[in-house]
Design a protein around this motif. Structure first.
Motif, short mmCIF file in Angstrom:
data_model
loop_
_atom_site.label_atom_id
_atom_site.label_comp_id
_atom_site.label_asym_id
_atom_site.label_seq_id
_atom_site.Cartn_x
_atom_site.Cartn_y
_atom_site.Cartn_z
N CYS A 1 0.92 -0.96 -0.14
CA CYS A 1 0.12 0.34 0.11
C CYS A 1 0.42 1.04 0.67
N SER A 2 0.34 2.43 -0.79
CA SER A 2 1.23 3.82 -0.66
C SER A 2 1.02 5.15 -0.25
N ALA B 1 2.70 2.10 6.39
CA ALA B 1 2.88 0.91 5.34
C ALA B 1 4.12 0.84 4.49
N ASP B 2 4.40 2.40 3.90
CA ASP B 2 5.88 1.50 3.51
C ASP B 2 6.88 0.95 4.79
N TYR C 1 2.95 0.38 -4.11
CA TYR C 1 4.22 0.70 -3.60
C TYR C 1 4.84 0.69 -4.62
N ALA C 2 5.02 -1.08 -4.75
CA ALA C 2 5.57 -1.66 -5.79
C ALA C 2 5.47 -1.37 -7.27
N GLN C 3 4.90 -0.59 -7.29
CA GLN C 3 4.41 0.41 -8.52
C GLN C 3 5.38 2.25 -8.89
N LEU C 4 4.69 2.08 -7.05
CA LEU C 4 5.03 3.91 -7.54
C LEU C 4 6.45 3.82 -7.12
N LYS C 5 7.24 3.06 -6.15
CA LYS C 5 8.70 2.62 -6.09
C LYS C 5 9.76 0.94 -6.12
N PRO C 6 9.20 1.11 -7.13
CA PRO C 6 9.97 -0.74 -7.76
C PRO C 6 11.47 -0.82 -6.89
N ARG D 1 3.79 12.65 0.54
CA ARG D 1 3.70 11.45 -0.50
C ARG D 1 4.84 12.40 -1.44
N ASP D 2 5.66 11.21 -2.27
CA ASP D 2 6.71 12.07 -3.50
C ASP D 2 6.18 12.06 -4.72
#
Length: 442
Positions: free
Chosen positions: A48-49, A54-55, A80-85, A338-339
């Motif tokens: 989750c982002s 959650a991070d 989160y995997a999509q945003l900061k793989p 959030r970035d």
């Protein structure tokens, strides 16, 4: 021997519905699903982002998996995997990171489950996430989360969800009805509709912005599905919750009198900074309309504290706004940067200490609101759906309007509906029921 796979889900009901569907895909491919606390050949973490917490929890969860089986293959999927793989791939023990579209084809990306020296990343550009994958989650025998919509076209300044999930798109009406019938056939009594922005239901795939069906069409069609005892709307934007929908729910066979409506701030100044699509006056109208048609309805509220530029005056405006509003409980979120969001670049940063203080105040208000709502239901008769877990000698359940009740453990009550009279609130804040006195099976 069949390979074993375990799942851990962070975040929202939507994530749970997707984890469940992905898990069924593994089982179709010959895997056995086990609990995350058990020894497995592969662990999948659905991330989750939305919050900073959650991070941070991701690393802890990976460590837990490695402790159980150091040789296990570990995959990260989700927002989160999509945003900061790359960041997730660098976490010690992670072997595979899949983005928004790839997660639904996860078994295509795994080989013999040999651990990788470095985390392997497969992540699309989010613009490519323009197709829809339906899913539903069955957590226990009483309730299922049914995904009807994904993605979001809104540009709220604090939110990463459009970056993590892409554009708004929906399942076809027929698919939703088929999934609902499938869930019902499993003996599940309640379905919770979920998505990123479910009030926007009807937008098709590939950026098609015409609504083939509306959210009201969906609600009316689901109400006609045989075998569903309860339908619950999870979270819906106030500007998309129309009078017609409220009126229909008030007369519905299956939809329960429970609405969860994000507010985020009771200050119009802050709502403008957040780029929300309504002002506080519209929110008041929605609450008043619900209470006019369903006085016993439960209304939950999302609110964010400590947004950049939120002064003490703005916060007190929110506090008094909520205090005076006829609502039932709050979900309080402490703002976290959030970035790649506009809010992260804004001035007027609120200190962590002040954010936490404001959060504590609103959580206290939530306790007060919930208690007042529960007290208002005493002396009334409600239908309760009992759940399946024995918690310290009690079985728990929820009324249709989301009052949580407890009764001495009785396995015969699991996944049953009973008419009950609410008489007293226990010291833990739940309504206590005595089976012999107050139950009539539906």
């Amino acid at each position: 021997m069949k390979k074993k796979v375990a799942f851990y889900t962070l975040g929202c009901k939507l994530n749970f519905s997707e984890t469940s569907t992905i898990a069924r895909g593994f089982q179709e491919d010959g895997f056995d699903r086990v609990e995350f606390s058990e020894h497995a050949d592969m662990y999948v973490v659905n991330t989750c982002s939305v919050t900073e917490n959650a991070d941070k929890r991701f690393k802890t969860i990976v460590k837990q998996a490695q402790k159980i089986n150091p040789e296990a293959f570990v995959a990260a999927i989700g927002c989160y995997a999509q945003l900061k793989p790359e960041e997730l791939a660098a976490v010690d023990g992670v072997d595979l990171v899949l983005g928004a579209t790839e997660k639904f084809k996860i078994t295509d990306y795994i080989n013999d489950l040999t651990k990788n020296d470095f985390g392997e990343v497969h992540s699309c550009e989010i613009e490519e996430a323009d197709f829809y994958v339906g899913s539903y989650a069955i957590g226990d025998r009483t309730r299922a989360f049914l995904k009807v919509q994904d993605g979001c076209d809104y540009k709220c300044t604090y939110c990463t969800i459009p970056l993590a999930r892409g554009i708004s798109r929906s399942d076809t009406l027929q698919n939703v009805l088929n999934n609902a019938a499938e869930i019902s056939a499993k003996g599940i009594k309640e379905i919770v509709l979920t998505g990123v922005n479910i009030g926007d239901y009807g937008k098709g795939e590939f950026g098609n912005k015409t609504h083939e069906h509306t959210f009201l069409d969906l609600v009316k069609a689901l109400d006609r599905v045989e075998g569903i005892h309860r339908l619950r709307i999870s979270s819906i934007e106030p500007n998309l919750l129309k009078n017609e929908t409220i009126d229909f729910v008030s007369q519905s066979n299956s939809f329960v009198p429970h609405f969860h409506i994000p507010l985020q701030s009771g200050s119009d100044d802050i709502l403008k900074l957040m780029r929300r699509r309504y002002m506080s006056s519209l929110y008041i109208d929605r609450v008043n309309k619900i209470k006019e048609t369903m006085p016993h309805a439960c209304i939950g509220v999302d609110v964010i504290v400590g947004f950049p530029g939120e002064t003490d005056e703005h916060f007190l405006e929110t506090y008094h706004f909520l205090n005076e509003l006829d609502i039932s409980y709050l979900h309080v979120f402490t703002y976290s940067e959030r970035d790649n969001t506009a809010a992260a670049e804004m001035g007027g940063v609120v200190s962590k200490q002040v954010r936490n203080k404001r959060s504590k105040m609103l959580r206290g208000l939530s306790v007060k609101k919930r208690r007042a709502f529960y007290e208002g239901q005493l002396g009334k008769t409600h239908q309760v759906l009992f759940e399946g877990e024995n918690k310290e000698g009690y079985i728990h359940g929820f009324t249709s309007n989301y009052v949580k009740v407890k009764s001495p453990w009785n396995p015969a009550l699991v996944n049953t509906l009973h008419e009950v009279s609410l008489t007293e609130i226990d010291e833990d804040g739940l309504v206590r029921l005595e089976f012999e006195k107050s139950f009539t099976e539906v």
